[in-house]
Structures are given as C-alpha cells and as structure tokens.
Design a protein around this motif. Structure first.
Motif, PDB file in Angstrom:
ATOM      1  N   PRO A  72      11.973   9.259  -5.753  1.00 51.01           N
ATOM      2  CA  PRO A  72      12.998   9.595  -6.753  1.00 51.01           C
ATOM      3  C   PRO A  72      12.664   8.993  -8.109  1.00 51.01           C
ATOM      4  CG  PRO A  72      13.792   7.846  -5.331  1.00 51.01           C
ATOM      5  CD  PRO A  72      12.478   8.294  -4.750  1.00 51.01           C
ATOM      6  N   TYR A  73      13.346   9.495  -9.140  1.00 52.37           N
ATOM      7  CA  TYR A  73      13.130   8.984 -10.482  1.00 52.37           C
ATOM      8  C   TYR A  73      13.764   7.604 -10.641  1.00 52.37           C
ATOM      9  CZ  TYR A  73      11.681  13.660 -11.955  1.00 52.37           C
ATOM     10  OH  TYR A  73      11.017  14.856 -12.092  1.00 52.37           O
TER      11      TYR A  73
ATOM     12  N   PRO B 130       8.510   7.572 -11.201  1.00 52.11           N
ATOM     13  CA  PRO B 130       8.782   7.595  -9.761  1.00 52.11           C
ATOM     14  C   PRO B 130       8.972   6.187  -9.209  1.00 52.11           C
ATOM     15  CG  PRO B 130       6.467   8.069 -10.197  1.00 52.11           C
ATOM     16  CD  PRO B 130       7.153   8.054 -11.522  1.00 52.11           C
ATOM     17  N   ASP B 131       9.997   6.041  -8.380  1.00 52.62           N
ATOM     18  CA  ASP B 131      10.273   4.778  -7.701  1.00 52.62           C
ATOM     19  C   ASP B 131       9.534   4.788  -6.370  1.00 52.62           C
ATOM     20  OD1 ASP B 131      11.234   2.442  -6.666  1.00 52.62           O
ATOM     21  OD2 ASP B 131      13.307   3.120  -6.440  1.00 52.62           O
ATOM     22  N   THR B 132       8.363   4.122  -6.319  1.00 55.86           N
ATOM     23  CA  THR B 132       7.517   4.156  -5.121  1.00 55.86           C
ATOM     24  C   THR B 132       8.106   3.402  -3.944  1.00 55.86           C
ATOM     25  OG1 THR B 132       6.292   2.222  -5.952  1.00 55.86           O
ATOM     26  CG2 THR B 132       5.433   4.418  -6.507  1.00 55.86           C
ATOM     27  N   GLY B 133       9.160   2.665  -4.169  1.00 55.78           N
ATOM     28  CA  GLY B 133       9.774   1.923  -3.073  1.00 55.78           C
ATOM     29  C   GLY B 133      10.788   2.718  -2.285  1.00 55.78           C
ATOM     30  N   GLU B 134      11.028   3.971  -2.670  1.00 60.00           N
ATOM     31  CA  GLU B 134      12.035   4.783  -1.993  1.00 60.00           C
ATOM     32  C   GLU B 134      11.466   6.165  -1.721  1.00 60.00           C
ATOM     33  OE1 GLU B 134      16.641   6.351  -2.669  1.00 60.00           O
ATOM     34  OE2 GLU B 134      15.690   4.962  -4.092  1.00 60.00           O
ATOM     35  N   ARG B 135      11.875   6.732  -0.579  1.00 54.40           N
ATOM     36  CA  ARG B 135      11.401   8.058  -0.187  1.00 54.40           C
ATOM     37  C   ARG B 135      12.578   9.025  -0.061  1.00 54.40           C
ATOM     38  NH1 ARG B 135       7.175   7.371   4.880  1.00 54.40           N
ATOM     39  NH2 ARG B 135       5.515   6.220   3.804  1.00 54.40           N
TER      40      ARG B 135
END
Length: 382
Positions: free
Chosen positions: A99-100, A115-120
């Motif tokens: 997510p953004y 992009p928030d790489t810690g969330e899918r």
C-alpha cells in the motif's frame, strides 16, 4: 538444343495469382496466409494487435478501477508492482502489492506517496469490483482486484487520483476505433475515386486528378489545426469525435486514389477487360468483377500502414489539446497530462500511454510489411 513444351496452362485472365510450387487445390487466401506466417515479425505484430484489441474490447473487465473515479488521496500515486516475494516474509503463493505510505519531499515539502514494504495487500482474481455495462449487460467481475477493496494502480495515478492503467485501456479503445473509422472512410473514397478515374479516363480522369492534386497540395498539419480550431467546442464529445473522423479522412484518401488510379489504368488495357467490354458487360460489372478484386491486395496493405499514421495524428492533436475532448478518453488526451516537463520529471509514469501507442504502431507496421510480401503474386515461396 531442343526444348520441351510445358504442359502447364496459364491462369485465366483475372484469376487470383498462384504459385508453381503449390498444390493445385490451394486457394489464394490459403497461399497468402502461408506466406504471411513465414514472417516472424508479422506474426509477432499480429499477436500484439490481437492482444491490444482484446484489451480494448474487454476494457471494463481488465480495468481494476473505474477510469472516471477520482481519489485526491492518491494524487500522482506511483505504480504498484505485483510481487511474490518480500524480504520480511519471503515467498507467497498469491501475488500482492504494497500500500501507499505518505511522506514529504525534504526540499519542496510536497506530499509523496511511496510503497510501504512492511505491509501486504493480496490480489484476488475474477472478483467483484466497480459496476459497468458491457453490451447492455450490467456486470461487476474484473480480472484482478485487491482483497480489501482498495484501488489498484498498476501504472500509477494522475493528478486527480484516477487510475492510469484503466484510463489507458479505455483510451486505446477509442484511439483504435478512430483509426479504423478514418481508414475505412479514406480507403472507401480513395478506392472508388481511383478506380473511376483510371477506368473511364479522358475528361473524367483529368477532372478527378486535378481535384486529387488539390487535396495533396494542402499541408496536412496546418490544415488539421485550422479545421479543428473552428470546431464548436460547446458541442457534445461524441459529435466532436465524429467531426474529427471526418477531418482526418479529408486528406488521407488522395494518395491512395492516385495509386489505385495507376493500377486501374493498367488493368483497363488487359485483354480480359477488353473482352468483357466487347461482350457488352456493364461498367459496374467490369469494375466490381475485374478491376476491384485486382486492386484489393494493394488497398489492404495501404490500410494496415495508414492506421498507425492516423493513430499518431490523433495522439499528436489530442496532445496539443485540440483533439478528443473529455469526457471521452484517448491515448493522445492522456499524454496531454505529460505536457508539463516538470510533472514528467517528477512523475514519469504519466508517459505510460506512449508504450501503448508504440505497440499499436509497431504491430500495424509489422502486419503491413508481412502482407505486402505475402500478397505479391511474384513473391518466392520457400
């Protein structure tokens, strides 16, 4: 030195060309297809064209987001990439996106979406999404959606937060339709004018050729800009679209008319045409049964080459803001958002429509080259 007479009989006058290496039962279309498929570049172009047509015709199904939906929170959102692997959790059997996450530019202090790489957010296929109408049927199924219902921006979003990928799919539909309509009108007019001029000759030929030369003498770009500038901007978008089809068709028929006229002149002097005239056949029958079939191969090739020219012309005019108008969507209109070099430097995904324009142009050019070689009656078949 003795020579042996050939037992082969020459083809009948006006018959479709054949090849000496082919079986006697093979039709001319089958021979053309066999020649065409030997060109790998032409087959690649055909595959690309079929893909573009499929994406355009079924654009609502492939579009993950309503192309007209605005979301100020996702203004100039970067493309979301489908992934199967992340460093935090490893591989996944289902594709997902990040997510953004909003941040600020340290220099300009403008908000930036990253992009928030810690969330899918996982992707689902053939899921329900925004409702649309296709052939009068209300549907809501889409090829790809996010499981939490949030918008998926595969190619990013524009200044108003609208999904760029969905808008490109709908824009390619209108751009391809425009190209087909313009070429249909231009080819029909050019073929009829060229055959009429070449077959009848005399004063009719002189008059028609002077008119054709008058159209060829006009510079295309200034005339297009002048004609489009006088279009009633208050008219409906569909009316402007039809007027643009007419304007783009004005000068496209003249060159084809000259080429068809030259072929018609040579065909009118052949023995089987003179025999048909001597037998009392009408001009309509001679044109439709003897002249037209023999020029159609050339017309088809010209049509495949003319379509990319029309696509480029529409893209250029719409890029200048004098072509397709909202609420209609075209590829050239989408490129109008990239007219600001500062915006392109900060948001390069705004140039994504260029990729679809290049694919369409290259596909038609490759098909045109393949057809040109395939329909040549003197071409060597390997």
């Amino acid at each position: 030195m003795m020579t042996h007479a050939s037992n082969a009989t020459p083809p009948a006058a006006g018959a479709a060309p054949t090849d000496t290496h082919e079986h006697s039962g093979e039709s001319y279309p089958a021979l053309v297809w066999r020649r065409f498929r030997r060109s790998r570049l032409a087959l690649v172009g055909l595959a690309m064209l079929l893909l573009l047509v499929m994406l355009s015709v079924f654009a609502p199904f492939f579009a993950p987001v309503d192309p007209t939906a605005r979301n100020s929170a996702n203004s100039y959102g970067p493309p979301q990439t489908l992934s199967w692997y992340s460093e935090e959790e490893g591989f996944s059997l289902r594709p997902f996106v990040h997510p953004y996450e909003e941040s600020f530019d340290p220099v300009t202090y403008q908000p930036i979406l990253e992009p928030d790489t810690g969330e899918r957010i996982y992707v689902t296929f053939f899921a329900r999404g925004w409702e649309y109408t296709w052939l009068g049927i209300s549907l809501s199924r889409h090829l790809i959606q996010l499981e939490d219902g949030s918008p998926l921006h595969l190619l990013g979003s524009d200044a108003l937060g609208r999904d760029l990928f969905s808008r490109i799919l709908f824009g390619s539909r209108l751009t391809l339709l425009l190209g087909v309509l313009v070429v249909a009108v231009s080819v029909t007019v050019g073929t009829l004018v060229g055959i009429t001029s070449g077959y009848f000759g005399g004063r009719k030929d002189n008059l028609i050729q002077r008119i054709t030369e008058l159209f060829l003498a006009f510079p295309e770009l200034p005339l297009f800009l002048a004609l489009i500038a006088i279009l009633p901007q208050a008219a409906q978008a569909s009316t402007l679209f039809l007027l643009m089809v007419g304007i783009l068709s004005i000068l496209k028929w003249a060159q084809l008319a000259r080429e068809v006229r030259g072929k018609a002149l040579s065909l009118a002097q052949l023995d089987y045409v003179k025999a048909a005239i001597a037998c009392g056949a009408s001009d309509k029958r001679i044109i439709l049964r003897h002249i037209l079939p023999n020029v159609m191969s050339h017309v088809i090739v010209v049509a495949t080459i003319l379509i990319p020219n029309v696509i480029l012309a529409e893209s250029f005019l719409s890029f200048l803001g004098v072509g397709i108008q909202a609420p209609l969507i075209s590829l050239g209109q989408l490129l109008n958002a990239a007219a600001d070099f500062q915006a392109v430097g900060a948001y390069p995904w705004l140039l994504s429509p260029v990729l679809f324009i290049l694919l369409a142009v290259l596909a038609f050019n490759a098909i045109g080259d393949g057809l040109r070689d395939a329909i040549d009656p003197y071409g060597k078949v390997r």
